[in-house]
Motif scaffolding. Structure first.
Motif, mmCIF file in Angstrom:
data_model
loop_
_atom_site.group_PDB
_atom_site.id
_atom_site.type_symbol
_atom_site.label_atom_id
_atom_site.label_comp_id
_atom_site.label_asym_id
_atom_site.label_seq_id
_atom_site.Cartn_x
_atom_site.Cartn_y
_atom_site.Cartn_z
ATOM 1 N N ILE A 58 21.170 -55.553 61.966
ATOM 2 C CA ILE A 58 21.380 -54.600 63.238
ATOM 3 C C ILE A 58 21.821 -53.176 62.778
ATOM 4 C CG2 ILE A 58 22.516 -54.407 65.356
ATOM 5 C CD1 ILE A 58 22.927 -57.450 65.511
ATOM 6 N N ARG A 59 21.208 -52.167 63.084
ATOM 7 C CA ARG A 59 21.639 -50.811 62.801
ATOM 8 C C ARG A 59 21.646 -50.103 64.033
ATOM 9 N NH1 ARG A 59 17.715 -46.654 60.759
ATOM 10 N NH2 ARG A 59 16.182 -48.502 60.306
ATOM 11 N N LEU A 60 22.931 -49.112 63.859
ATOM 12 C CA LEU A 60 23.224 -48.479 64.926
ATOM 13 C C LEU A 60 22.874 -47.058 64.644
ATOM 14 C CD1 LEU A 60 26.726 -49.823 65.907
ATOM 15 C CD2 LEU A 60 24.818 -49.795 67.277
ATOM 16 N N GLN A 61 21.889 -46.268 65.571
ATOM 17 C CA GLN A 61 21.329 -45.088 65.300
ATOM 18 C C GLN A 61 21.876 -44.257 66.584
ATOM 19 O OE1 GLN A 61 19.389 -43.463 62.830
ATOM 20 N NE2 GLN A 61 20.001 -41.849 63.972
ATOM 21 N N ARG A 62 22.465 -43.021 66.215
ATOM 22 C CA ARG A 62 22.874 -42.187 67.211
ATOM 23 C C ARG A 62 21.496 -41.176 67.647
ATOM 24 N NH1 ARG A 62 27.728 -39.272 68.788
ATOM 25 N NH2 ARG A 62 27.214 -38.004 70.423
ATOM 26 N N ASN A 63 21.329 -41.240 68.735
ATOM 27 C CA ASN A 63 20.094 -40.346 69.322
ATOM 28 C C ASN A 63 20.017 -38.919 68.534
ATOM 29 O OD1 ASN A 63 18.190 -38.939 70.940
ATOM 30 N ND2 ASN A 63 18.785 -39.924 72.718
ATOM 31 N N LEU A 64 19.002 -38.747 67.936
ATOM 32 C CA LEU A 64 18.999 -37.479 66.983
ATOM 33 C C LEU A 64 18.578 -36.141 67.998
ATOM 34 C CD1 LEU A 64 16.594 -39.213 64.093
ATOM 35 C CD2 LEU A 64 19.161 -38.505 64.152
ATOM 36 N N TYR A 65 18.007 -36.500 68.839
ATOM 37 C CA TYR A 65 17.572 -35.408 69.623
ATOM 38 C C TYR A 65 18.033 -34.728 71.049
ATOM 39 C CZ TYR A 65 14.006 -36.453 66.043
ATOM 40 O OH TYR A 65 13.361 -36.625 64.929
ATOM 41 N N GLY A 66 19.137 -35.374 71.441
ATOM 42 C CA GLY A 66 19.709 -35.302 72.535
ATOM 43 C C GLY A 66 19.582 -36.421 73.483
ATOM 44 N N ARG A 67 20.386 -36.458 74.642
ATOM 45 C CA ARG A 67 20.458 -37.582 75.455
ATOM 46 C C ARG A 67 19.118 -37.837 76.201
ATOM 47 N NH1 ARG A 67 26.409 -38.146 78.356
ATOM 48 N NH2 ARG A 67 27.513 -37.815 76.314
ATOM 49 N N GLY A 68 18.962 -39.358 76.598
ATOM 50 C CA GLY A 68 17.755 -39.768 77.360
ATOM 51 C C GLY A 68 16.880 -40.728 76.723
ATOM 52 N N ALA A 69 16.198 -41.522 77.553
ATOM 53 C CA ALA A 69 15.382 -42.501 77.018
ATOM 54 C C ALA A 69 14.457 -41.975 76.056
ATOM 55 C CB ALA A 69 14.672 -43.221 78.184
ATOM 56 N N LEU A 70 13.642 -40.947 76.393
ATOM 57 C CA LEU A 70 12.361 -40.475 75.651
ATOM 58 C C LEU A 70 13.115 -40.191 74.041
ATOM 59 C CD1 LEU A 70 9.815 -39.011 74.805
ATOM 60 C CD2 LEU A 70 10.837 -36.897 75.881
ATOM 61 N N ASN A 71 14.317 -39.194 73.966
ATOM 62 C CA ASN A 71 14.832 -38.924 72.788
ATOM 63 C C ASN A 71 15.189 -40.019 71.921
ATOM 64 O OD1 ASN A 71 14.205 -36.102 73.227
ATOM 65 N ND2 ASN A 71 16.147 -35.981 74.083
ATOM 66 N N ALA A 72 15.768 -40.918 72.743
ATOM 67 C CA ALA A 72 16.184 -42.410 72.110
ATOM 68 C C ALA A 72 15.053 -43.068 71.432
ATOM 69 C CB ALA A 72 16.990 -43.395 72.812
ATOM 70 N N ILE A 73 14.085 -43.222 72.088
ATOM 71 C CA ILE A 73 12.840 -43.749 71.496
ATOM 72 C C ILE A 73 12.233 -43.186 70.356
ATOM 73 C CG2 ILE A 73 10.301 -44.488 72.070
ATOM 74 C CD1 ILE A 73 11.368 -45.127 75.026
ATOM 75 N N VAL A 74 12.144 -41.768 70.532
ATOM 76 C CA VAL A 74 11.634 -41.084 69.387
ATOM 77 C C VAL A 74 12.428 -41.061 68.275
ATOM 78 C CG1 VAL A 74 10.925 -38.647 68.677
ATOM 79 C CG2 VAL A 74 10.282 -39.613 70.995
ATOM 80 N N SER A 75 13.760 -41.205 68.416
ATOM 81 C CA SER A 75 14.961 -41.308 67.153
ATOM 82 C C SER A 75 14.624 -42.480 66.504
ATOM 83 C CB SER A 75 16.247 -41.228 67.888
ATOM 84 O OG SER A 75 16.661 -39.886 68.130
ATOM 85 N N GLY A 76 14.406 -43.516 67.254
ATOM 86 C CA GLY A 76 13.856 -44.993 66.776
ATOM 87 C C GLY A 76 12.695 -44.798 66.133
ATOM 88 N N PHE A 77 11.538 -44.319 66.486
ATOM 89 C CA PHE A 77 10.360 -44.020 65.762
ATOM 90 C C PHE A 77 10.946 -43.330 64.388
ATOM 91 C CE2 PHE A 77 7.624 -43.805 69.937
ATOM 92 C CZ PHE A 77 7.768 -45.223 69.802
ATOM 93 N N ARG A 78 11.629 -42.473 64.452
ATOM 94 C CA ARG A 78 11.998 -41.441 63.237
ATOM 95 C C ARG A 78 12.671 -42.146 62.191
ATOM 96 N NH1 ARG A 78 7.732 -39.691 65.191
ATOM 97 N NH2 ARG A 78 7.735 -37.765 66.082
ATOM 98 N N SER A 79 13.575 -43.037 62.662
ATOM 99 C CA SER A 79 14.364 -43.745 61.560
ATOM 100 C C SER A 79 14.021 -45.000 61.316
ATOM 101 C CB SER A 79 15.645 -43.866 62.527
ATOM 102 O OG SER A 79 15.736 -44.777 63.529
ATOM 103 N N ALA A 80 12.817 -45.572 61.900
ATOM 104 C CA ALA A 80 12.164 -46.797 61.479
ATOM 105 C C ALA A 80 11.502 -46.644 60.059
ATOM 106 C CB ALA A 80 11.080 -47.480 62.570
ATOM 107 N N LYS A 81 11.542 -47.852 59.480
ATOM 108 C CA LYS A 81 11.186 -47.763 57.981
ATOM 109 C C LYS A 81 9.972 -48.620 57.649
ATOM 110 C CE LYS A 81 15.877 -46.973 56.363
ATOM 111 N NZ LYS A 81 17.096 -47.334 55.908
ATOM 112 N N GLU A 82 9.807 -49.867 58.611
ATOM 113 C CA GLU A 82 8.797 -50.514 58.595
ATOM 114 C C GLU A 82 7.372 -50.401 59.023
ATOM 115 O OE1 GLU A 82 9.278 -53.128 56.217
ATOM 116 O OE2 GLU A 82 11.409 -52.625 56.146
#
Length: 241
Positions: A58-82
């Motif tokens: 389990i990895r904790l990732q701070r939102n990279l692009y500012g608050r909100g659902a959209l930025n959280a999802i995009v932050s997850g996409f950008r930090s994903a490795k698989e």
């Protein structure tokens, strides 16, 4: 392996149950990425207290692009490795028992995007605001009918993506959860291989929804209209040719 992206906003009451469901329902090797907006989020102390209780990382990732659902999802996409990336909600709304089948579509059948579908045969929606459900169903079924996009449920966030496809698509959304609709429309128009699998959706039982229907509706309508226009043009050009 699957990277599972989970945007959170004060989901301390739900997160342990979500991890238990992931453990019980998903046999494919996975990592869970919890994307949060701020350090005071009540999800974080719960997660930190149970990190070693599960067989998956389990990895904790701070939102990279500012608050909100959209930025959280995009932050997850950008930090994903698989190569397979799944978006799920922390509110226990998604039917995780179909995730292994979704991954099989990516790995063995070579699809680029697998949509969880509430509105195809075998899918189901349980509860939720009436108008939200009506608009969602109408959008999904009509877009499938008019453009032949290969999903009946364009607005569902419960989707699995091939990472290389995600990296090839420029995300323009600036609202919220419509980002999944944008990616699906752009993937379809670009010729990526898309399929769907029946899934069941449940209204949340704990906490408050962060879905802002009236605020985000114009953003959904934008991608709906773009898909209609571009599909008509593409099909008309093909017929003429």
């Amino acid at each position: 392996m699957i990277d599972i992206v989970v945007p959170v906003y004060n989901e301390g009451k739900n997160i342990k149950n979500l991890f238990t469901l992931i453990e019980d329902k998903i046999s494919t090797e996975k990592e869970v990425i919890i994307v949060y907006d701020f350090e005071e989020d009540d999800t974080l102390p719960v997660v930190k207290g149970i990190l070693s209780d599960y067989s998956f990382p389990i990895r904790l990732q701070r939102n990279l692009y500012g608050r909100g659902a959209l930025n959280a999802i995009v932050s997850g996409f950008r930090s994903a490795k698989e190569e397979a990336v799944l978006v799920i909600m922390a509110d226990l709304s998604d039917s995780l028992e179909v995730v292994d089948s979704m991954f099989k579509k990516i790995k063995e059948d070579h699809y680029d995007l697998v949509c969880g579908s509430r509105y195809m045969r075998g899918g189901k929606q349980n509860g939720g605001p009436f108008l939200k459900g009506v608009f969602s169903r109408l959008a999904g079924l009509s877009l499938h009918l008019f453009t032949r996009i290969p999903t009946h449920d364009i607005s569902n966030s419960f989707k699995m993506y091939r990472k290389s496809m995600l990296d090839s698509i420029e995300i323009e959304s600036d609202g919220g959860f419509e980002v999944g609709m944008e990616i699906t429309v752009k993937a379809y128009l670009s010729g990526y291989k898309i399929t769907e699998i029946p899934s069941e959706w449940f209204d949340r039982s704990e906490g408050e929804s962060n879905f802002k229907m009236w605020k985000w509706l114009p953003h959904y309508l934008h991608w709906y209209g773009l898909c209609i226009r571009r599909s008509w043009f593409k099909n008309h050009l093909t017929i003429k040719t």
